[in-house]
Scaffold this motif. Structure first.
Motif, short mmCIF file in Angstrom:
data_model
loop_
_atom_site.label_atom_id
_atom_site.label_comp_id
_atom_site.label_asym_id
_atom_site.label_seq_id
_atom_site.Cartn_x
_atom_site.Cartn_y
_atom_site.Cartn_z
N ASP A 35 0.86 -1.19 0.00
CA ASP A 35 0.00 0.00 0.00
C ASP A 35 0.89 1.23 0.00
O ASP A 35 1.93 1.24 0.65
N LYS A 37 0.21 3.95 1.36
CA LYS A 37 0.14 4.56 2.69
C LYS A 37 1.15 3.89 3.62
O LYS A 37 1.52 2.73 3.43
N LYS A 38 1.53 4.64 4.66
CA LYS A 38 2.50 4.12 5.62
C LYS A 38 1.78 3.41 6.77
O LYS A 38 0.56 3.50 6.92
N GLU A 39 2.58 2.72 7.58
CA GLU A 39 2.03 1.87 8.65
C GLU A 39 1.11 2.63 9.60
O GLU A 39 0.05 2.12 9.98
N GLU A 41 -0.84 5.00 9.05
CA GLU A 41 -2.11 5.33 8.41
C GLU A 41 -3.00 4.10 8.25
O GLU A 41 -4.16 4.22 7.88
N LEU A 42 -2.43 2.92 8.48
CA LEU A 42 -3.15 1.66 8.22
C LEU A 42 -3.28 0.79 9.47
O LEU A 42 -3.44 -0.42 9.38
N LEU A 58 4.91 -1.42 2.86
CA LEU A 58 4.09 -0.21 2.95
C LEU A 58 4.90 1.04 2.62
O LEU A 58 6.12 1.06 2.78
N GLY A 59 4.19 2.07 2.17
CA GLY A 59 4.83 3.35 1.88
C GLY A 59 5.27 3.50 0.43
O GLY A 59 5.51 4.61 -0.04
N ASN A 60 5.37 2.40 -0.30
CA ASN A 60 5.71 2.44 -1.72
C ASN A 60 5.38 1.10 -2.37
O ASN A 60 4.95 0.16 -1.69
N TRP A 430 -12.52 12.24 0.13
CA TRP A 430 -11.19 11.80 0.56
C TRP A 430 -10.23 12.92 0.92
O TRP A 430 -9.14 12.65 1.41
N LYS A 434 -12.31 9.93 5.72
CA LYS A 434 -11.94 8.59 5.23
C LYS A 434 -12.86 8.15 4.09
O LYS A 434 -12.45 7.49 3.15
#
Length: 464
Positions: A35, A37-39, A41-42, A58-60, A430, A434
């Motif tokens: 994803d 998004k980074k950790e 955010e999830l 995550l992050g890329n 968005w 959320k």
């Protein structure tokens, strides 16, 4: 496909991505999730998968993820032109949506509903009619419960009713509903699909695998939807709010009827339908057509259409404060949906609009203000764009707010008894929230808070 031992990459850890991950692990697949998004955010999704044999990147989206991968499952909204997926196509790695994955394990006949607007209402209404007819059903898909979560639970003699989006349909291979419904098609998600033509193609994939044994429910009044009939192999059932059809579902002398061959079957008076507005009458007609194709009892249709009051966040009555009604239409995520909401309200309107920019044209939306909207309060990413369009079109009663709470207060201050404050953003959520559900919830909480303060203030007033 037998996924046991297969190396599966899930792109996007949204609600459907998480559900796909859980099911694939259960079936013995080796799962990696990526994803952008980074950790931090999830956290909620990661917590749900705690203790499961899942690798997170995550992050890329590093291209190294494509080494030794058998299958890619994408979450709705993941852009198909990201480098990872472009390279996957070059390597001929199969890319499917969670919708397709669910179909692989599904046994029940599927009723699938798509369209730009009205999907959630129609999907829910079809589910309620079938339930009232004694059928065991599950309602899932884009409506909230991922298809894959229900696919192995629902039996072969049951029905599964799915709301399906253009995002989900873009990456199908074999997905085939027994009954497909296309409600309407107007411009939406152009930022994702790039062109309106691509969006139409994605929507029309709902029936591409159907055969002569299946049914396709089409809106006779929508020129784009009607034009899709020439590509279908399935049995077509039209519905129309405006025309008396030779065959299909329509309104005759104020009564919703089904016409099959020379037989006319009355259901109920159009004015008895519990959900109000012309757009909801179309949703009701589509639901009748789908349920007729499913062999549903006419009495179950009539009773449900009378009793059904709609879904949360779609023209949902919230409260009345000092004679001013507050209506939550957070589900109005594009201009066409918001225009339909404006047309459904008879009172003078103070409108709260704005949000994430999907590259929509707001001119038709602004033109619908005249004669209906006294003032518009704008929030979010598109506030400046809508304000600029409004002034170009000659509508000057515009204010901006930095939060939903401020927008509700400004709307109330601009209203008098007999007015309606309507949240119908004409945009996705968005940029500030959320999802549209959170946006609607924040709006409702702001209204309740406003009412509490006003009640407390009135109690504290000293009577001379």
């Amino acid at each position: 496909m037998d996924v046991k031992g297969k190396r599966v990459l899930i792109v996007g850890l949204a609600r459907s991505g998480t559900a796909a991950c859980e099911e694939l692990v259960k079936l013995g697949a080796k799962v990696t999730v990526t994803d952008i998004k980074k950790e931090d955010e999830l956290k909620d999704a990661i917590k749900k998968l705690e203790g499961k044999d899942v690798k997170f990147v995550l992050g890329n989206h590093p291209l190294s993820l494509l080494e030794d991968v058998d299958l890619i499952v994408t979450s709705p909204g993941v852009p198909m032109d990201i480098e990872l997926l472009e390279k996957a196509r070059e390597k001929r790695v199969p890319i499917i949506s969670e919708l397709e994955l669910g179909f692989w394990f599904n046994k029940a006949p599927i009723i699938a509903v798509t369209g730009t607007n009205g999907k959630t209402t129609t999907t829910t209404l079809i589910g309620e009619i079938l339930k009232n007819d004694g059928k065991n059903i599950s309602v899932a898909g884009n409506i909230g419960i991922p298809f894959i979560q229900e696919a192995d639970r629902i039996g072969v003699k049951d029905y599964i009713v799915l709301e399906v989006s253009s995002f989900q349909l873009e990456n199908i291979i074999n997905f085939k509903p027994k009954i497909a419904v296309i409600l309407n098609i107007t411009e939406d998600h152009i930022n994702y699909h790039k062109t309106f033509e691509n969006y139409i193609k994605a929507k029309s994939r709902i029936f591409e695998n159907q055969t002569e044994e299946d049914y396709l429910i089409l809106n006779y009044d929508d020129p784009i939807v009607f034009s899709l009939s020439k590509f279908a192999r399935s049995k077509i059932v039209y519905f129309s709010r405006k025309t008396e059809l030779n065959q299909g579902v329509f309104v005759k002398n104020g009564v919703i009827v089904i016409k099959e061959h020379d037989k006319i079957l009355p259901i109920l008076k159009a004015k008895e339908v519990g959900i109000k507005g012309l757009h909801n009458l179309e949703n009701a007609l589509a639901s009748v057509a789908a349920c007729w194709a499913a062999g549903t009892n006419l009495n179950a249709m009539a009773e449900t259409l009378k009793d059904f009051k709609g879904v949360e966040h779609r023209l949902e009555y919230v409260d009345t404060v000092d004679g001013v009604k507050f209506i939550n239409d957070s589900k109005g995520t594009n201009p066409d949906a918001a225009i339909k909401a404006l047309e459904a309200i008879d009172d003078p309107i103070i409108l709260i609009a704005g949000g994430y920019d999907k590259n929509a044209d707001f001119k038709p939306f602004v033109r619908a203000f005249f004669g209906r909207v006294k003032k518009v309060i704008l929030i979010g990413q598109t506030a400046d764009k809508i304000e600029r369009t409004a002034k170009e079109e000659g509508f000057y009663q515009v204010e901006k707010a930095s939060s939903m709470q401020e927008a509700v207060i400004k709307a109330k201050n601009s209203a008098i008894a007999g007015d309606t404050v309507l949240l119908s953003p004409a945009c996705a959520s968005w940029d500030m929230f959320k999802n549209f559900e959170e946006r609607g919830k924040v709006f409702k909480e702001a209204v309740y808070s406003l009412k509490e303060k006003m009640v407390a203030s009135n109690k504290n007033m000293k009577i001379p």
